[in-house]
Design a protein around this motif. Structure first.
Motif, PDB file in Angstrom:
ATOM      1  N   LEU A  82      34.314  26.878  24.404  1.00 18.79           N
ATOM      2  CA  LEU A  82      32.922  26.437  24.372  1.00 18.79           C
ATOM      3  C   LEU A  82      32.053  27.641  24.053  1.00 18.79           C
ATOM      4  O   LEU A  82      32.124  28.662  24.736  1.00 18.79           O
ATOM      5  N   ARG A  83      31.234  27.519  22.999  1.00 13.85           N
ATOM      6  CA  ARG A  83      30.320  28.599  22.648  1.00 13.85           C
ATOM      7  C   ARG A  83      28.910  28.037  22.493  1.00 13.85           C
ATOM      8  O   ARG A  83      28.714  27.027  21.812  1.00 13.85           O
ATOM      9  N   PHE A  84      27.950  28.686  23.122  1.00 10.00           N
ATOM     10  CA  PHE A  84      26.559  28.238  23.032  1.00 10.00           C
ATOM     11  C   PHE A  84      25.624  29.422  23.203  1.00 10.00           C
ATOM     12  O   PHE A  84      26.009  30.476  23.721  1.00 10.00           O
ATOM     13  N   ILE A  85      24.381  29.231  22.765  1.00  9.30           N
ATOM     14  CA  ILE A  85      23.368  30.244  23.019  1.00  9.30           C
ATOM     15  C   ILE A  85      22.397  29.711  24.063  1.00  9.30           C
ATOM     16  O   ILE A  85      22.137  28.502  24.148  1.00  9.30           O
ATOM     17  N   LEU A  86      21.898  30.615  24.855  1.00  6.70           N
ATOM     18  CA  LEU A  86      20.841  30.328  25.820  1.00  6.70           C
ATOM     19  C   LEU A  86      19.627  31.152  25.429  1.00  6.70           C
ATOM     20  O   LEU A  86      19.707  32.380  25.318  1.00  6.70           O
TER      21      LEU A  86
ATOM     22  N   LEU B 109      27.108  25.861  19.837  1.00  4.96           N
ATOM     23  CA  LEU B 109      27.643  26.258  18.541  1.00  4.96           C
ATOM     24  C   LEU B 109      29.003  25.629  18.261  1.00  4.96           C
ATOM     25  O   LEU B 109      29.290  25.240  17.128  1.00  4.96           O
ATOM     26  N   GLU B 110      29.852  25.560  19.282  1.00  5.81           N
ATOM     27  CA  GLU B 110      31.160  24.934  19.101  1.00  5.81           C
ATOM     28  C   GLU B 110      31.712  24.498  20.458  1.00  5.81           C
ATOM     29  O   GLU B 110      31.360  25.044  21.508  1.00  5.81           O
ATOM     30  N   GLY B 111      32.582  23.481  20.400  1.00  7.43           N
ATOM     31  CA  GLY B 111      33.208  23.000  21.612  1.00  7.43           C
ATOM     32  C   GLY B 111      32.369  21.966  22.338  1.00  7.43           C
ATOM     33  O   GLY B 111      31.414  21.400  21.795  1.00  7.43           O
ATOM     34  N   GLU B 112      32.729  21.746  23.595  1.00  8.34           N
ATOM     35  CA  GLU B 112      32.079  20.724  24.426  1.00  8.34           C
ATOM     36  C   GLU B 112      31.917  21.267  25.837  1.00  8.34           C
ATOM     37  O   GLU B 112      32.839  21.888  26.382  1.00  8.34           O
ATOM     38  N   GLY B 113      30.760  21.037  26.427  1.00  8.89           N
ATOM     39  CA  GLY B 113      30.510  21.561  27.765  1.00  8.89           C
ATOM     40  C   GLY B 113      29.681  20.626  28.612  1.00  8.89           C
ATOM     41  O   GLY B 113      29.052  19.682  28.108  1.00  8.89           O
ATOM     42  N   ILE B 114      29.679  20.891  29.896  1.00 10.46           N
ATOM     43  CA  ILE B 114      28.865  20.165  30.862  1.00 10.46           C
ATOM     44  C   ILE B 114      27.807  21.137  31.371  1.00 10.46           C
ATOM     45  O   ILE B 114      28.123  22.263  31.781  1.00 10.46           O
ATOM     46  N   PHE B 115      26.558  20.696  31.343  1.00 11.62           N
ATOM     47  CA  PHE B 115      25.447  21.578  31.688  1.00 11.62           C
ATOM     48  C   PHE B 115      24.582  20.928  32.758  1.00 11.62           C
ATOM     49  O   PHE B 115      24.349  19.719  32.733  1.00 11.62           O
ATOM     50  N   GLY B 116      24.104  21.739  33.691  1.00 10.20           N
ATOM     51  CA  GLY B 116      23.186  21.258  34.722  1.00 10.20           C
ATOM     52  C   GLY B 116      23.880  20.961  36.030  1.00 10.20           C
ATOM     53  O   GLY B 116      23.645  21.635  37.027  1.00 10.20           O
ATOM     54  N   ASN B 117      24.728  19.935  36.041  1.00  8.54           N
ATOM     55  CA  ASN B 117      25.509  19.629  37.240  1.00  8.54           C
ATOM     56  C   ASN B 117      26.802  18.938  36.832  1.00  8.54           C
ATOM     57  O   ASN B 117      26.969  18.469  35.704  1.00  8.54           O
TER      58      ASN B 117
ATOM     59  N   MET C  68      14.910  36.013  26.673  1.00  7.56           N
ATOM     60  CA  MET C  68      16.361  36.161  26.748  1.00  7.56           C
ATOM     61  C   MET C  68      16.985  35.399  25.581  1.00  7.56           C
ATOM     62  O   MET C  68      16.531  34.336  25.188  1.00  7.56           O
ATOM     63  N   PHE C  69      18.032  36.002  25.009  1.00  8.59           N
ATOM     64  CA  PHE C  69      18.785  35.390  23.913  1.00  8.59           C
ATOM     65  C   PHE C  69      20.232  35.798  24.147  1.00  8.59           C
ATOM     66  O   PHE C  69      20.609  36.936  23.899  1.00  8.59           O
ATOM     67  N   LEU C  70      21.035  34.870  24.641  1.00  9.17           N
ATOM     68  CA  LEU C  70      22.394  35.150  25.091  1.00  9.17           C
ATOM     69  C   LEU C  70      23.380  34.257  24.362  1.00  9.17           C
ATOM     70  O   LEU C  70      23.186  33.050  24.262  1.00  9.17           O
ATOM     71  N   ASP C  71      24.462  34.849  23.866  1.00  8.62           N
ATOM     72  CA  ASP C  71      25.519  34.135  23.152  1.00  8.62           C
ATOM     73  C   ASP C  71      26.742  34.083  24.069  1.00  8.62           C
ATOM     74  O   ASP C  71      27.448  35.074  24.237  1.00  8.62           O
ATOM     75  N   PHE C  72      26.989  32.904  24.677  1.00 11.57           N
ATOM     76  CA  PHE C  72      28.067  32.739  25.647  1.00 11.57           C
ATOM     77  C   PHE C  72      29.283  32.066  25.029  1.00 11.57           C
ATOM     78  O   PHE C  72      29.143  31.125  24.224  1.00 11.57           O
ATOM     79  N   SER C  73      30.471  32.513  25.419  1.00 10.80           N
ATOM     80  CA  SER C  73      31.727  31.829  25.125  1.00 10.80           C
ATOM     81  C   SER C  73      32.461  31.615  26.439  1.00 10.80           C
ATOM     82  O   SER C  73      32.675  32.566  27.202  1.00 10.80           O
ATOM     83  N   LEU C  74      32.833  30.360  26.717  1.00  3.12           N
ATOM     84  CA  LEU C  74      33.558  30.010  27.935  1.00  3.12           C
ATOM     85  C   LEU C  74      34.941  29.496  27.563  1.00  3.12           C
ATOM     86  O   LEU C  74      35.071  28.545  26.776  1.00  3.12           O
ATOM     87  N   LYS C  75      35.975  30.120  28.102  1.00  4.14           N
ATOM     88  CA  LYS C  75      37.325  29.636  27.904  1.00  4.14           C
ATOM     89  C   LYS C  75      37.521  28.322  28.669  1.00  4.14           C
ATOM     90  O   LYS C  75      36.729  28.003  29.561  1.00  4.14           O
ATOM     91  N   PRO C  76      38.558  27.546  28.326  1.00  5.43           N
ATOM     92  CA  PRO C  76      38.834  26.334  29.109  1.00  5.43           C
ATOM     93  C   PRO C  76      38.905  26.650  30.603  1.00  5.43           C
ATOM     94  O   PRO C  76      39.548  27.615  31.021  1.00  5.43           O
ATOM     95  N   GLY C  77      38.196  25.862  31.403  1.00  7.12           N
ATOM     96  CA  GLY C  77      38.120  26.095  32.835  1.00  7.12           C
ATOM     97  C   GLY C  77      37.016  27.032  33.256  1.00  7.12           C
ATOM     98  O   GLY C  77      36.780  27.232  34.453  1.00  7.12           O
ATOM     99  N   GLY C  78      36.292  27.609  32.294  1.00  6.67           N
ATOM    100  CA  GLY C  78      35.237  28.568  32.610  1.00  6.67           C
ATOM    101  C   GLY C  78      34.034  27.911  33.273  1.00  6.67           C
ATOM    102  O   GLY C  78      33.686  26.766  32.976  1.00  6.67           O
ATOM    103  N   HIS C  79      33.398  28.651  34.170  1.00  5.15           N
ATOM    104  CA  HIS C  79      32.215  28.170  34.906  1.00  5.15           C
ATOM    105  C   HIS C  79      31.191  29.286  34.928  1.00  5.15           C
ATOM    106  O   HIS C  79      31.474  30.414  35.346  1.00  5.15           O
ATOM    107  N   LEU C  80      29.972  28.989  34.466  1.00  2.00           N
ATOM    108  CA  LEU C  80      28.903  29.983  34.346  1.00  2.00           C
ATOM    109  C   LEU C  80      27.727  29.628  35.230  1.00  2.00           C
ATOM    110  O   LEU C  80      27.306  28.470  35.292  1.00  2.00           O
TER     111      LEU C  80
END
Length: 261
Positions: free
Chosen positions: A206-210, A168-176, A141-153
Motif C-alpha cells: 500500500l502506497r499513499f501520500i498524506l 498511489l497503489e494498493g488498497e488500505g483501510i483509513f480512519g478506523n 506536511m507532505f509524506l509518501d508512505f509505503s505499508l507492507k502487508p500487515g502494516g499499521h500506521l
C-alpha cells in the motif's frame, strides 16, 4: 497526451499528472503561491525567465516559490508517459510578492525512515522521527508512505490543520478498523482529530501520500495561474503580466528553449 486528476480546497490545489510528448506545459506565468512537483515516473525539464533550468527525474522534488512573478515551462524530458504529483500551496499575503526561489531535492537526498513494515519519504514536515530539510512558509506536511502487508500506521496531524490522503497503489483501510477499504487514485479528506490511522490488510504493498497544511484564514481569489487575496490584486497581476511590470519584466524578451525548438 496530458491527463490531470485534480482536487481543490481552500489553500491547496493537488493534481496527479500524466503527460506524453509533444504535450506539456509551455511558457506560462505564476504569482502568489508555491508549486511542489514530485516525479513518480519519467522526467520533466523545467526552465524559467530567471535563467534557472534543470530536469526533475523520478523520485526528485522541486519546491518553487513563484512569489511576485515567474514565467516558466515544464516539458517532458524522456520517452513515454511522465507521471508526477503537483501541489499548489497558497502563500500568506505577506509573502505573495517576495522574490521567486527554488528548493530542489534529488531522490537520493529526500529524508527517509523505516519502522515495523512502514517506510516514509519525508518531503515536508516530520514522520517516524525524521524531519524534512524543506522550508515551508505555509506550515505543511507532505509524506509518501509505503505499508507492507500487515502494516499499521499512526501519524500525528496538528488538530487545526486540513489534510487529505491520496492512494498511489494498493488498497488500505483509513480512519478506523471498520472503514471500507480504499484503493488507488482515491482521495480521502480527513476531519479534525488526533491524526491519521491506516492499515494494510491486503497481500500487496500500500502506497499513499498524506498532505496537510495549516489554514491561512485569509481571503483567496484565483484566476488561472494567479492566486491572490482580492479581485483588485488579480486585476493588478493581469495588468503587470500584460505590461511586463512588477516582477514580470524579464518576460518581455524571454522564450523557453523548448518552445523555440
Amino acid at each position: 497526451m496530458c491527463l490531470f486528476v485534480c482536487m481543490f480546497s481552500k489553500n491547496v490545489k493537488f493534481c496527479d499528472i500524466a503527460v506524453t510528448a509533444p504535450a506539456g506545459f509551455p511558457d506560462h506565468p505564476h504569482r502568489g503561491f508555491e508549486t511542489v512537483t514530485y516525479m513518480l515516473q519519467g522526467a520533466i525539464m523545467h526552465e524559467d525567465f530567471e535563467g534557472h533550468k534543470g530536469t526533475i527525474e523520478a523520485g526528485d522534488l522541486q519546491w518553487m516559490t513563484a512569489g511576485r512573478g515567474i514565467v516558466h515551462s515544464e516539458m517532458p524530458a524522456a520517452q513515454g508517459t511522465q507521471k508526477g504529483l503537483q501541489l499548489w500551496i497558497n502563500l500568506a499575503s505577506k509573502y505573495k510578492m517576495i522574490e521567486p526561489r527554488y528548493q530542489e531535492v534529488l531522490s537520493k537526498d529526500i529524508a527517509e525512515a523505516e519502522d515495523d513494515g512502514i517506510k516514509v519519504r519525508v518531503i515536508a514536515g516530520e514522520a517516524l522521527g525524521i524531519k524534512s530539510p524543506i522550508y515551508t512558509r505555509t506550515p505543511t506536511m507532505f509524506l509518501d508512505f509505503s505499508l507492507k502487508p500487515g502494516g499499521h500506521l499512526q501519524q500525528p496531524i496538528p488538530n487545526s490543520w486540513n489534510a487529505f490522503v491520496y492512494i498511489l497503489e494498493g488498497e488500505g483501510i483509513f480512519g478506523n478498523m471498520i472503514s471500507q477499504p480504499s484503493n488507488s487514485h482515491h482521495i480521502l479528506l480527513l476531519g479534525p482529530g488526533d491524526g491519521l490511522e491506516a492499515w494494510n490488510k491486503s497481500s500487496k504493498l500500500l502506497r499513499f501520500i498524506l498532505v496537510g497544511a495549516e489554514p491561512l484564514g485569509e481571503p483567496l481569489v484565483q484566476f488561472g495561474p494567479f492566486v491572490m487575496n482580492s479581485q483588485e490584486e488579480i486585476d493588478q497581476t493581469i495588468d503587470d503580466f500584460e505590461n511586463f511590470a512588477n516582477g514580470f519584466e524579464k518576460a518581455r524578451h524571454w522564450t523557453s528553449e523548448s518552445q523555440i525548438n
